[in-house]
Design a protein around this motif. Structure first.
Motif, PDB file in Angstrom:
ATOM      1  N   THR A 127      33.249  37.112  36.590  1.00 52.97           N
ATOM      2  CA  THR A 127      33.429  37.809  37.862  1.00 52.97           C
ATOM      3  C   THR A 127      32.477  39.000  37.915  1.00 52.97           C
ATOM      4  N   TRP A 157      31.804  34.192  39.864  1.00 57.14           N
ATOM      5  CA  TRP A 157      32.984  34.077  40.710  1.00 57.14           C
ATOM      6  C   TRP A 157      33.247  35.428  41.332  1.00 57.14           C
ATOM      7  N   GLN A 158      34.086  35.420  42.345  1.00 54.60           N
ATOM      8  CA  GLN A 158      34.507  36.676  42.942  1.00 54.60           C
ATOM      9  C   GLN A 158      36.025  36.710  42.980  1.00 54.60           C
ATOM     10  N   CYS A 159      36.582  37.898  42.976  1.00 49.63           N
ATOM     11  CA  CYS A 159      38.028  38.068  43.044  1.00 49.63           C
ATOM     12  C   CYS A 159      38.310  39.087  44.130  1.00 49.63           C
ATOM     13  N   TYR A 193      40.708  34.305  43.164  1.00 44.67           N
ATOM     14  CA  TYR A 193      39.371  33.975  42.676  1.00 44.67           C
ATOM     15  C   TYR A 193      38.750  32.876  43.525  1.00 44.67           C
TER      16      TYR A 193
END
Length: 125
Positions: A102, A107-109, A114
């Motif tokens: 992340t 990835w993004q949160c 997520y």
């Protein structure tokens, strides 16, 4: 309260996720309200991991498994770790991957949810 997601669908906001967090057919809830995962998804993931071959290392397999889980609607840290632990992955390894990847922008949160980061060209294809 809901928020829009890729593909035009909607998911509950983080304040309404709790144990009834369901996206598609990936997660179901048992009578106590705890999430459980469909046998079909579990078998599909086992087959995916097996198809990677013996030469793949656990780190790369974990990344593949996380990405496939995200694509199937398993997208909170708790659910990702729990599901992948049932597939034989180490809880700490998954937690560290989520944190590191992340931060490195794989990835993004957002609000505890997520998702994969897709390049605009990949989305259009």
């Amino acid at each position: 309260m809901y928020r829009a997601v890729r593909g035009g669908g909607q998911i509950p906001s983080s304040s309404t996720l709790r144990a009834q967090h369901i996206i598609g057919n990936a997660m179901l809830t048992d009578p106590s309200g705890r999430p459980s995962f469909s046998n079909a998804l579990y078998q599909e993931m086992k087959d995916l991991i097996a198809s990677c071959g013996a030469e793949a290392n656990r780190h790369d397999l974990a990344i593949v498994a996380i990405e496939a889980s995200l694509d199937n609607g398993i997208n909170t840290k708790r659910h990702l770790i729990g599901f992948l632990q049932h597939l034989g992955f180490d809880r700490g390894h998954i937690a560290n991957l989520l944190k590191f990847e992340t931060a490195s922008r794989r990835w993004q949160c957002i609000d505890g949810i997520y998702s994969t980061r897709r390049e605009p060209a990949a989305l259009a294809a």
